[in-house]
Design an enzyme around this catalytic site. Structure first.
Site, mmCIF file in Angstrom:
data_model
loop_
_atom_site.group_PDB
_atom_site.id
_atom_site.type_symbol
_atom_site.label_atom_id
_atom_site.label_comp_id
_atom_site.label_asym_id
_atom_site.label_seq_id
_atom_site.Cartn_x
_atom_site.Cartn_y
_atom_site.Cartn_z
ATOM 1 N N ASP A 192 0.802 -1.220 0.000
ATOM 2 C CA ASP A 192 0.000 0.000 0.000
ATOM 3 C C ASP A 192 0.832 1.266 0.000
ATOM 4 O OD1 ASP A 192 -2.667 -0.557 -0.113
ATOM 5 O OD2 ASP A 192 -2.846 -0.991 2.016
HETATM 6 C C1 GLC Z 1 -1.287 -3.120 5.440
HETATM 7 C C2 GLC Z 1 -2.513 -3.184 4.557
HETATM 8 C C3 GLC Z 1 -2.397 -4.337 3.584
HETATM 9 C C4 GLC Z 1 -1.125 -4.186 2.820
HETATM 10 C C5 GLC Z 1 0.073 -4.113 3.755
HETATM 11 C C6 GLC Z 1 1.351 -3.798 3.035
HETATM 12 O O1 GLC Z 1 -1.254 -4.211 6.279
HETATM 13 O O2 GLC Z 1 -3.685 -3.358 5.300
HETATM 14 O O3 GLC Z 1 -3.503 -4.343 2.732
HETATM 15 O O4 GLC Z 1 -1.010 -5.237 1.943
HETATM 16 O O5 GLC Z 1 -0.114 -3.075 4.699
HETATM 17 O O6 GLC Z 1 1.381 -2.494 2.581
#
Ligand code: GLC
Ligand code: GLC
Length: 820
Positions: free
Chosen positions: A493
Site C-alpha cells: 500500500d
Molecule cells: C497493510 C494493509 C495491507 C497491505 C500491507 C502492506 O497491512 O492493510 O492491505 O497489503 O499493509 O502495505
C-alpha cells in the site's frame, strides 16, 4: 527475557506480570459480539462493527497505556484498617496499579482469566462471550485467605462509548449533551440516541444486588480524578447519580462479607440488545426503554450454573474447530502455533478483519477486500461454511469493471467511498480465495452462486463471472512493458507510484496526481499468473475449454512480459515508476531488491525449471534475510522520494521502508519449499514465529502468541521490535506456509496432497487433518535427505503425491509418506 509462558496442554498463554511491554491482548467472541481484552482487563467491546457499534471506550494511546475498558476494584471496608494495608486496589492491576502479591493472566481461546492476590484476598476474574449471545460475562470469584473475616466492597465499572467511536472521540458539540441512561432494579441501561434513530442499547448488570451505583463519570471519579483513584471507591460512598449528557458510565458497588477461608462469586454482565421498531418503548407511548427482551437473558446468565455451562460449550467449540488439524512435529514452536495459536489468530483475523484486528483503533477501516481474501486462505479449513458467506459478501463489493472497493463496512456491507477503488491487485485475490475454498470443500456450486456488483440490485451474476471480470480487470490495464498497471497501489500500500504528494496530510492511498498509465507492477504480474492458472482449472472443470485456453495464454504472455522487463538479472524487479524507470533493480540507488516479487513470482512457478527462481531466492538470502526476518527491501530509502510515495516517508527500517513484514515472509517460505529447500523455508519460518521469539519478549515487545504486522528492520534503531500485533493477512499466510508447503499437506481439486518439504534434521512428523468430511491420519517418515514422496494410502502404494478422494461412506484414511 520472558513475561510469561505457554501452557500448551491448557492452550493458554500465561502472563506472569502485569507490566508487559505493551498491552497483551486477547479477542473474545466469535459471532456478532466481540471484546478486546488486555492482560489487565483493558480494551473495548462492540457489536459487529468496531466503529459504528462500540459499547465501551478505550484509548490506546493514553498515558499510562492500557487504562480503560473493564474496571474492577476491591475495597477493604474495615474501619480499623492498619495504615500499612491498602484501602483499595484493582485485582487486574490496572487502573490503580497497586502492587499485587500475586498476579497471573491466562489468555485462552475466547476467554481470559486474571487471578491475583493482595492483603490475603484472592480474586479470579474470568471474562468470556457465550456462544450465540450478545454479551460478555465477568465471572468473579473472591476468596478470603485471612484468618479473620473480611468486609469488602467490590466495584465494577465501564465507561460507555456513544456508539460511533470516531464521533465519540471528536463530536463534542453534540456528545456532551446526548448521553442518557436508565437504572432499574440495579441494572444500568445505556440508551444514548435511543429516543431517535437507534433501536439498540447496552446494559451492565450484577448477579448480586448492588448497594450503590453511579452513572455519571464525574460523580464516580470526583473532579479531576482518574480511574486510578475514584473518589467513590476511596470514600466507599456511591452517589447514585443519573447522568444527563457528559460521560455516561455504569458503576456498581457490591458488598461482600467473607469468613476466613470463605469464597464467593459475583457475575457482572455487559450486554447489547435491540428492540423491534414498534416496540422500542414500554409502556407504549412513553419514552421508557423496553427492557423486556433483556430480562430472560439476565435471569439466565446471572446464575452460576448457566455461566459454567456456557463456558464449557465455548471450550468444546474451540476444541472441535482446532481438532480439524493437529500435528506432532519435532519442533515445539511449530506444534504450538499450528495446533493452537496460529489457527486462533486466523480465526480472529477472519472475524474482525481490518475493522478490529487493527485493534488499537477499530475506527478507521472496514473489511479489507485484499486482506480478507487472503485471510480466507488460512480460514477455509477451519470453517468452510462461514468462508462461503464471506466470499459472496466480498464479491458483492466488486464493481462492474472487475475492480473492487478496497474496504467495506461490516454493518452495512457497503463499499467505503472515502477509500474507493483502484488498488489494482485487489480483484485477483478473490480468485485465490475462491480457488482455496473449492479445493478445501469440493463445493463447485459456489461458482454458480449469484452475487451483486457494488451491492446494486439487478446486477447479479454468477460468481464465476465475477472471477472472469477480476482477470479481465488486469488485462484491461496493461502498461508500456506489457506488465499490469499498478493503480493506487498493489499489495504494498505504500508504494504509490501515481501519487506525487508534497502536501502534508494528503492520503498516499487516495491521492493520485498522475493519470496512472505508466507505472506497472511486477508483483501484480506474478499474482495474475497465479490467479490465471487457477482460472484454467476452474474453466476446465466447467468444460469451458476455449476459456481455459485463453486464461492459459494470458498467463503465458504475462510470464513473457515478466522475463522481458521484470527480471533484473539476479532477481525480479518490483515495478516501473511513473516515469517508466525500474523500481527494485540493481541500477537503483536505494530500494534495489524487494521481497514481494521474489515470493509471488516463484509461487507462480516462474524460473523454477531454469534456475532463475533459485537465483532470486539466493539474492533474498544474501540481501534481505536478517535474524529477525526478511526485510521488505534494501537498501532502505534514506529520504523521501516524491515519485515512490509513502514507502519512503517512513524512517529507514520501519514499516514498508525495509521493515520485516510478517505478511510477506511466508511467500518466501513457500517459494523456498517450491524449490525444495526445506531447511531454508523452515529457518525463515522460525525467525518470525512468535513463540520462537518468546525469549526476546523485551525486545520484540508484542505478544509471543500471535504474529505482529511488522518487526523493525536492521536499519531501525529499534531493530527487532514488533508492532501492530493481530493484524490481518499475516496469520493466514504463515499458516498456509507451514501447513501446506513445509508440512506439505494441502488441498487440491483432486484430493488432499501430501508433499512435505521439511528440514533435513527432522525424522518425520504426524498429522491429523479433516478434509471434506474425512479424517486423514498422516505419518511422514524420512528415509533419505530429499523431498521425493513415496505415498501409501491405507497400506497400498499410490503414484504421485495426491491421496485420491475416498469412496462415499469412508471416513478415515491412513496416509504414510516416505521421504527419500
Ligand atoms: C497493510 C494493509 C495491507 C497491505 C500491507 C502492506 O497491512 O492493510 O492491505 O497489503 O499493509 O502495505
Ligand atoms: C453549532 C454550530 C452552529 C449552529 C449552532 C446551532 O454551534 O456550529 O453553526 O448555528 O450549533 O445549531
Amino acid at each position: 527475557m520472558r513475561f510469561g509462558h505457554f501452557d500448551d496442554s491448557a492452550r493458554e498463554y500465561v502472563i506472569e506480570r502485569p507490566d508487559t511491554p505493551l498491552p497483551w491482548i486477547n479477542f473474545l467472541g466469535c459471532e456478532d459480539y466481540f471484546a478486546i481484552i488486555s492482560n489487565t482487563g483493558g480494551g473495548y467491546s462492540f457489536f459487529k462493527d468496531a466503529r459504528l457499534r462500540r459499547l465501551i471506550r478505550y484509548r490506546y494511546n493514553n498515558a499510562p497505556p492500557d487504562t480503560g475498558g473493564r474496571f474492577l476494584y476491591l475495597r477493604d471496608d474495615d474501619p480499623a484498617l492498619q495504615p500499612s494495608q491498602p484501602r483499595y486496589w484493582s485485582p487486574t492491576w490496572q487502573p490503580t496499579r497497586q502492587p499485587l502479591d500475586e498476579y497471573e493472566c491466562r489468555h485462552g481461546f475466547g476467554y481470559t482469566t486474571i487471578r491475583s492476590k493482595l492483603a490475603g484476598i484472592e480474586t479470579r476474574a474470568r471474562y468470556f462471550v457465550p456462544l450465540g449471545e450478545s454479551l460478555e460475562i465477568w465471572d468473579l470469584t473472591i476468596t478470603n485467605l485471612r484468618s479473620e473475616a473480611a468486609h469488602l466492597s467490590v466495584y465494577a465499572a465501564v465507561e460507555f462509548c456513544l456508539w460511533d467511536a470516531l464521533d465519540d472521540a471528536t463530536n463534542f458539540q453534540r456528545n456532551l449533551s446526548i448521553g442518557e441512561v436508565e437504572v432499574v432494579d440495579g441494572v444500568v441501561y445505556h440508551k444514548t440516541e435511543y429516543r431517535e434513530r437507534r433501536d439498540h442499547f447496552a446494559y451492565f448488570a450484577s448477579s448480586e444486588k448492588p448497594t450503590g451505583f453511579d452513572t455519571s463519570r464525574e460523580e464516580f471519579l470526583g473532579p479531576y480524578r482518574g480511574w486510578d483513584s475514584p473518589q467513590a471507591v476511596e470514600t466507599g460512598r456511591m452517589a447514585g447519580s443519573i447522568t444527563h449528557g457528559w460521560q455516561p458510565i455504569a458503576a456498581h458497588q457490591v458488598r461482600v462479607h467473607l469468613n476466613p477461608g470463605e469464597q464467593t462469586g459475583i457475575r457482572f454482565i455487559l450486554g447489547y440488545s435491540e428492540n423491534p421498531q414498534g416496540e422500542k418503548f414500554h409502556p407504549p407511548g412513553s419514552q421508557t426503554l423496553n427492557k423486556r427482551g433483556v430480562a430472560p437473558i439476565l435471569a439466565r446468565y446471572l446464575r452460576e450454573e448457566a455461566v459454567e455451562s456456557s463456558f464449557q460449550s465455548l471450550r468444546s467449540y474451540w476444541e472441535s474447530l482446532l481438532g480439524r488439524f493437529q500435528v506432532s512435529t519435532p519442533d515445539v514452536h511449530t506444534n504450538r502455533m499450528v495446533n493452537a495459536w496460529n489457527a486462533y489468530q486466523v480465526m480472529a483475523a477472519f472475524n474482525l478483519s481490518r475493522c478490529a484486528s487493527y485493534f488499537e483503533s477499530g475506527v478507521s477501516r472496514g473489511i479489507g477486500f485484499r486482506d480478507s481474501n487472503q485471510d480466507l486462505l488460512g480460514f477455509v479449513q477451519l470453517a468452510p461454511e462461514r468462508s462461503r458467506a464471506r466470499i459472496l459478501d466480498l464479491a458483492a463489493t466488486q464493481l462492474p469493471s472487475g475492480g473492487a472497493y478496497h474496504q467495506y463496512q461490516p454493518l452495512t456491507k457497503r463499499g467505503n467511498d472515502d477509500v474507493g477503488t483502484g488498488f489494482n491487485d485487489d480483484p485477483l485475490w478473490l480468485v485465490l480465495s475462491v480457488a482455496a475454498y473449492i479445493k478445501e470443500t469440493g463445493d463447485w456450486g459456489i461458482l454458480d452462486e449469484r452475487a451483486l456488483y457494488d451491492n446494486r440490485p439487478g446486477s447479479e451474476e454468477p460468481l464465476y463471472g465475477h472471477l472472469k471480470r477480476s482477470i479481465q480487470y488486469t488485462l484491461d490495464r496493461i502498461g508500456p512493458h506489457g506488465l499490469p498497471l499498478i493503480g493506487r497501489a498493489d499489495w504494498n500500500d505504500c508504494l504509490n507510484l501515481n501519487c506525487f504528494s508534497d502536501t502534508p496530510g494528503q492520503s498516499f492511498q487516495t491521492t493520485t496526481n498522475k493519470d496512472g498509465k505508466i507505472a506497472e507492477s511486477v508483483f501484480i504480474a506474478g499474482l495474475f499468473i497465479l490467479a490465471a492458472e487457477e482460472m484454467v482449472a476452474l474453466a476446465r472443470e466447467r468444460r469451458h475449454e476455449a476459456e481455459a485456453d485463453a486464461f492459459a495464454k494470458a498467463a503465458d504472455e504475462m510470464e513473457q512480459a515478466v522475463w522481458g522487463s521484470g527480471w533484473d538479472g539476479e532477481w525480479f524487479r518490483r515495478a516501473y515508476d511513473g516515469m517508466g524507470d525500474p523500481v527494485g533493480s540493481s541500477g537503483c540507488a536505494e530500494g534495489q531488491i524487494f521481497v514481494e516479487p521474489q515470493g509471488i513470482c516463484v509461487m507462480a512457478g516462474l524460473g523454477i525449471e531454469d534456475g532463475r527462481a533459485t537465483r532470486a531466492l539466493d539474492a533474498v538470502a544474501d540481501r534481505l534475510a536478517s535474524p529477525h526476518g526478511i526485510l521488505l527491501q534494501q537498501p532502505a530509502y534514506s529520504r523521501y522520494y516524491l515519485h515512490l510515495g509513502e514507502i519512503s516517508s517512513y524512517p529507514p527500517g520501519y514499516k514498508e521502508n525495509a521493515g520485516v513484514f510478517c505478511h510477506n515472509n511466508p511467500w518466501i517460505m513457500i517459494a523456498e519449499a517450491r524449490i525444495g529447500r526445506g531447511d531454508r523455508a523452515f529457518d525463515y519460518y522460525l525467525r518470525i514465529n512468535p513463540s520462537a521469539r518468546e525469549e526476546i519478549s523485551d525486545l520484540h515487545r508484542c505478544e509471543p502468541y500471535v504474529y505482529a504486522q511488522m518487526i523493525a528492520g536492521r536499519d531501525a534503531p529499534t531493530y527487532g521490535e514488533a508492532k501492530n500485533s493481530w493484524l490481518t493477512g499475516t496469520a493466514a499466510w504463515n499458516y498456509v506456509a507451514i501447513t501446506q508447503w513445509i508440512l506439505g499437506i494441502r488441498p487440491t481439486y483432486a484430493g488432499l496432497e501430501v508433499a512435505p518439504v521439511i528440514p533435513s534434521s527432522w525424522s518425520g512428523f504426524d498429522a491429523e487433518r479433516a478434509f471434506r468430511g474425512v479424517r486423514y491420519s498422516v505419518h511422514v517418515e524420512r528415509l533419505g535427505p530429499g523431498n521425493t514422496v513415496g505415498l501409501e494410502v491405507d497400506g497400498q502404494p499410490v503414484e504421485g503425491t495426491i491421496v485420491p478422494l475416498p469412496p462415499a461412506g469412508k471416513h478415515e484414511v491412513q496416509v504414510t509418506v516416505r521421504l527419500r
